[in-house]
Design a protein around this motif. Structure first.
Motif, PDB file in Angstrom:
ATOM      1  N   SER A 304     -64.753 -91.074 -79.280  1.00  0.00           N
ATOM      2  CA  SER A 304     -63.769 -92.804 -79.038  1.00  0.00           C
ATOM      3  C   SER A 304     -62.112 -91.198 -80.080  1.00  0.00           C
ATOM      4  N   GLU A 305     -62.233 -90.582 -80.231  1.00  0.00           N
ATOM      5  CA  GLU A 305     -61.566 -90.226 -80.484  1.00  0.00           C
ATOM      6  C   GLU A 305     -60.507 -89.550 -79.462  1.00  0.00           C
ATOM      7  N   LYS A 306     -61.808 -89.190 -78.498  1.00  0.00           N
ATOM      8  CA  LYS A 306     -60.568 -88.815 -77.071  1.00  0.00           C
ATOM      9  C   LYS A 306     -59.671 -89.798 -76.266  1.00  0.00           C
ATOM     10  N   ARG A 307     -60.684 -90.928 -76.664  1.00  0.00           N
ATOM     11  CA  ARG A 307     -60.465 -92.392 -75.647  1.00  0.00           C
ATOM     12  C   ARG A 307     -59.265 -92.354 -76.613  1.00  0.00           C
ATOM     13  N   LEU A 308     -58.615 -91.960 -77.515  1.00  0.00           N
ATOM     14  CA  LEU A 308     -57.443 -92.505 -78.355  1.00  0.00           C
ATOM     15  C   LEU A 308     -56.797 -91.677 -77.723  1.00  0.00           C
ATOM     16  N   LYS A 309     -56.929 -90.204 -78.007  1.00  0.00           N
ATOM     17  CA  LYS A 309     -56.132 -89.501 -77.511  1.00  0.00           C
ATOM     18  C   LYS A 309     -55.516 -89.570 -75.660  1.00  0.00           C
ATOM     19  N   TRP A 310     -56.314 -89.854 -75.150  1.00  0.00           N
ATOM     20  CA  TRP A 310     -56.010 -90.571 -74.119  1.00  0.00           C
ATOM     21  C   TRP A 310     -54.744 -91.451 -73.898  1.00  0.00           C
ATOM     22  N   GLN A 311     -54.953 -92.578 -74.897  1.00  0.00           N
ATOM     23  CA  GLN A 311     -53.800 -93.540 -74.399  1.00  0.00           C
ATOM     24  C   GLN A 311     -52.452 -92.479 -74.656  1.00  0.00           C
ATOM     25  N   ARG A 354     -46.569 -82.423 -73.956  1.00  0.00           N
ATOM     26  CA  ARG A 354     -47.460 -81.792 -74.430  1.00  0.00           C
ATOM     27  C   ARG A 354     -47.951 -82.106 -75.732  1.00  0.00           C
ATOM     28  N   GLU A 355     -48.063 -82.559 -76.384  1.00  0.00           N
ATOM     29  CA  GLU A 355     -48.727 -83.182 -77.639  1.00  0.00           C
ATOM     30  C   GLU A 355     -49.739 -84.106 -76.723  1.00  0.00           C
ATOM     31  N   ALA A 356     -50.039 -85.006 -76.119  1.00  0.00           N
ATOM     32  CA  ALA A 356     -50.639 -85.286 -76.126  1.00  0.00           C
ATOM     33  C   ALA A 356     -52.133 -84.475 -74.777  1.00  0.00           C
ATOM     34  N   LYS A 357     -51.636 -83.839 -74.128  1.00  0.00           N
ATOM     35  CA  LYS A 357     -52.262 -82.787 -72.979  1.00  0.00           C
ATOM     36  C   LYS A 357     -52.714 -81.459 -74.445  1.00  0.00           C
ATOM     37  N   ALA A 358     -52.900 -81.766 -75.322  1.00  0.00           N
ATOM     38  CA  ALA A 358     -52.586 -80.281 -76.369  1.00  0.00           C
ATOM     39  C   ALA A 358     -54.149 -81.240 -77.283  1.00  0.00           C
ATOM     40  N   TYR A 360     -55.484 -83.784 -76.532  1.00  0.00           N
ATOM     41  CA  TYR A 360     -56.012 -84.441 -75.558  1.00  0.00           C
ATOM     42  C   TYR A 360     -57.368 -82.995 -74.943  1.00  0.00           C
ATOM     43  N   GLN A 361     -56.701 -81.915 -74.515  1.00  0.00           N
ATOM     44  CA  GLN A 361     -57.734 -81.324 -74.716  1.00  0.00           C
ATOM     45  C   GLN A 361     -58.479 -80.630 -75.655  1.00  0.00           C
ATOM     46  N   ALA A 363     -59.414 -83.046 -77.834  1.00  0.00           N
ATOM     47  CA  ALA A 363     -61.009 -83.785 -78.329  1.00  0.00           C
ATOM     48  C   ALA A 363     -62.122 -83.186 -77.135  1.00  0.00           C
ATOM     49  N   LYS A 364     -61.783 -82.939 -75.726  1.00  0.00           N
ATOM     50  CA  LYS A 364     -62.429 -82.254 -75.006  1.00  0.00           C
ATOM     51  C   LYS A 364     -63.496 -81.299 -75.623  1.00  0.00           C
ATOM     52  N   ILE A 365     -62.546 -80.298 -76.158  1.00  0.00           N
ATOM     53  CA  ILE A 365     -62.925 -78.818 -77.017  1.00  0.00           C
ATOM     54  C   ILE A 365     -64.836 -79.137 -77.378  1.00  0.00           C
ATOM     55  N   LYS A 366     -64.199 -79.623 -78.820  1.00  0.00           N
ATOM     56  CA  LYS A 366     -65.525 -80.459 -79.263  1.00  0.00           C
ATOM     57  C   LYS A 366     -66.149 -81.951 -79.249  1.00  0.00           C
ATOM     58  N   ILE A 367     -66.200 -82.161 -77.616  1.00  0.00           N
ATOM     59  CA  ILE A 367     -67.056 -82.932 -77.300  1.00  0.00           C
ATOM     60  C   ILE A 367     -68.260 -81.892 -77.307  1.00  0.00           C
ATOM     61  N   GLU A 368     -68.073 -80.598 -76.868  1.00  0.00           N
ATOM     62  CA  GLU A 368     -68.574 -79.791 -75.477  1.00  0.00           C
ATOM     63  C   GLU A 368     -69.001 -78.823 -76.920  1.00  0.00           C
ATOM     64  N   GLN A 369     -68.512 -78.718 -78.010  1.00  0.00           N
ATOM     65  CA  GLN A 369     -69.182 -77.907 -79.250  1.00  0.00           C
ATOM     66  C   GLN A 369     -70.468 -78.681 -79.463  1.00  0.00           C
ATOM     67  N   ASN A 370     -70.260 -80.208 -79.888  1.00  0.00           N
ATOM     68  CA  ASN A 370     -71.201 -81.045 -80.272  1.00  0.00           C
ATOM     69  C   ASN A 370     -71.907 -80.923 -79.489  1.00  0.00           C
ATOM     70  N   ALA A 371     -72.287 -80.826 -77.902  1.00  0.00           N
ATOM     71  CA  ALA A 371     -73.210 -81.193 -77.073  1.00  0.00           C
ATOM     72  C   ALA A 371     -74.084 -79.156 -76.912  1.00  0.00           C
ATOM     73  N   LEU A 372     -73.227 -78.562 -77.803  1.00  0.00           N
ATOM     74  CA  LEU A 372     -73.490 -77.414 -77.904  1.00  0.00           C
ATOM     75  C   LEU A 372     -74.298 -77.239 -79.507  1.00  0.00           C
TER      76      LEU A 372
END
Length: 467
Positions: A304-311, A354-358, A360-361, A363-372
């Motif tokens: 959900s947070e990643k979707r929000l950051k993508w906006q 730059r803020e949006a890219k950071a 969003y990145q 948010a993606k890393i947190k998802i990877e950490q949670n998967a681990l």
């Protein structure tokens, strides 16, 4: 409510005896666990945490509440009324990011702006995001995340509650173990007291040498020391048990009488249920464990947070339209852009993103950490199930061997006593046989305790699976 009332009645009956003239109180494992579950502060704290999570959902829903506002004002200097104003407005946010507004504004005075409208004016408006926040926005994200957070909290608090009950039940059986060892040493002392008296009499009759009385007294003293040590261990475990006993007002109970277990280890349901429990747990899917479901819900929050950051990559393009109608005038709604209207189009585009890219990145890393984390937790659960299963089966087989071993020691002691009565043995050999038998009995008790603790670990893990 019926179950809670029943627990309260049990609790009252149990502990009303503490303040009576009785010398002791007995409590079963089932009663003890019911008291811990109903009154222990940590169990209540975990329940309150779920209530907090439910309140978070209510708070997130508050972002969609209509807002009613009003304004009343007047400006007057040197007898000149600059303006007199009355305003009433209603704002209605919707799920899809569209905001609706309706208002009534009355304005009068001698020095008002040329762009203002005198008299009463009705207004109906709408604001529509055409890019950013159209498909998803912070309000929707907060509500979705609050719902996922509630499921996370419920899973976490259920696991914590079961861990508390596991600790409590194993403390109970540790207490039972120390009590049974204490009773074992009591019986040994009683037997050796009788043996010493008998040896003294046979010595007085000239049937036994004096050294036999020394041998019998030494054996008695050895068991008396072990009895004192066993009693101290029992008292310590009673104090550990007391840490789990609370009143309904979250005050600890101060024991005014000695407390004893109503259950014995050999009467536990574990001995008849362990095979079924092992088979049941072998068929469990680790993904149904509440600890794994906790990470699944956390993953939903992060998505959900990643979707929000993508906006944030989208341009902010908002369209606003207001329809006006003067008081006491007939409304003419159509066409919308013919008369009595106001519209606006607002565009914002971050240049470098730059803020949006950071964000969003991250948010993606947190998802990877949670998967681990999910993989680690899943593996941990599988390992625990296998470990507890192996412990149960191993300890149960050891119990069978220890039982047979104990029976053999009992037969050897009986045979040695028969030989002694026939004058073919000595008190030293009897004491030696007896010491080995007592050691075997104590080891048998310890093995049963280990078996029950392993069974409880698997049993309470079973409670953490969602069916």
């Amino acid at each position: 409510m019926k179950n809670r009332s029943r627990i309260i009645i049990i609790f009252t009956l149990l502990f009303s005896q503490l303040f009576s003239a009785q010398d002791s109180l007995r409590i079963s494992a089932q009663e003890f666990i019911a008291i811990v579950k109903a009154y222990h502060p940590l169990a209540i704290k975990y329940q309150l945490q779920n209530s907090i999570a439910e309140s978070e959902i209510t708070r997130a829903r508050g972002n969609f509440d209509p807002v009613l506002g009003g304004k009343l004002g007047e400006k007057n200097i040197d007898g000149v009324q600059y303006y007199r104003q009355k305003n009433l407005e209603l704002g209605i946010p919707t799920w899809y990011g569209i905001d609706l507004t309706a208002s009534y504004n009355y304005l009068d005075g001698e020095k008002i702006n040329n762009s203002d409208t005198k008299g009463g004016l009705y207004q109906f408006g709408i604001t529509i995001p055409l890019a950013k926040n159209l498909l998803y926005d912070k309000r929707r994200a907060m509500l979705e995340q609050a719902k996922y957070a509630l499921k996370m909290t419920e899973a976490e608090q259920a696991v914590l509650t079961n861990d508390l009950l596991l600790e409590a039940e194993n403390t109970y059986w540790e207490w039972v173990k120390n009590f049974e060892i204490y009773r074992l040493q009591q019986r040994a002392v009683a037997i050796n007291k009788s043996r010493l008296e008998l040896t003294k009499r046979t010595y007085e009759f000239g049937e036994r040498p004096a050294i036999d009385t020394v041998e019998a007294a030494s054996q008695l003293q050895s068991f008396q020391l072990q009895e004192r040590d066993a009693f101290l261990n029992f008292v310590k475990s009673t104090q550990d048990l007391q840490l789990f006993l609370w009143k309904d007002n979250q005050e600890m109970y101060d024991m005014t009488a000695m407390i004893y277990p109503a259950d014995r280890m050999h009467n536990s349901e574990a001995y008849s249920n362990f095979e079924m429990l092992v088979q049941h747990m072998e068929a469990q899917d680790p993904d149904r464990h509440l600890s794994v479901l906790y990470y699944f819900q956390k993953g939903n929050i992060l998505e959900s947070e990643k979707r929000l950051k993508w906006q944030s990559f989208l341009p902010k393009l908002d369209f606003t339209y207001n329809f006006f109608n003067k008081e006491n005038y007939q409304a003419d709604y159509l066409p919308l852009f013919d008369n009595n209207f106001q519209y606006g189009l607002k565009l914002e585009i971050p240049v470098f993103q730059r803020e949006a890219k950071a964000n969003y990145q991250i948010a993606k890393i947190k998802i990877e950490q949670n998967a681990l984390d999910t993989q680690v937790k899943r593996r941990e659960i599988e390992t625990k199930i296998q470990t507890y299963k192996n412990e149960i089966l191993n300890y149960h087989s050891q119990i069978d061997i220890a039982r047979n071993n104990l029976t053999n020691y009992q037969r050897l002691l009986q045979a040695e006593e028969t030989r002694y009565s026939n004058g073919e043995s000595s008190l030293f050999l009897i004491n030696s046989r007896e010491n080995k038998m007592i050691d075997a009995q104590e080891k048998f008790i310890l093995l049963n305790n280990k078996f029950l603790k392993s069974y409880n670990k698997l049993k309470w893990m079973k409670e953490n699976f969602q069916f």
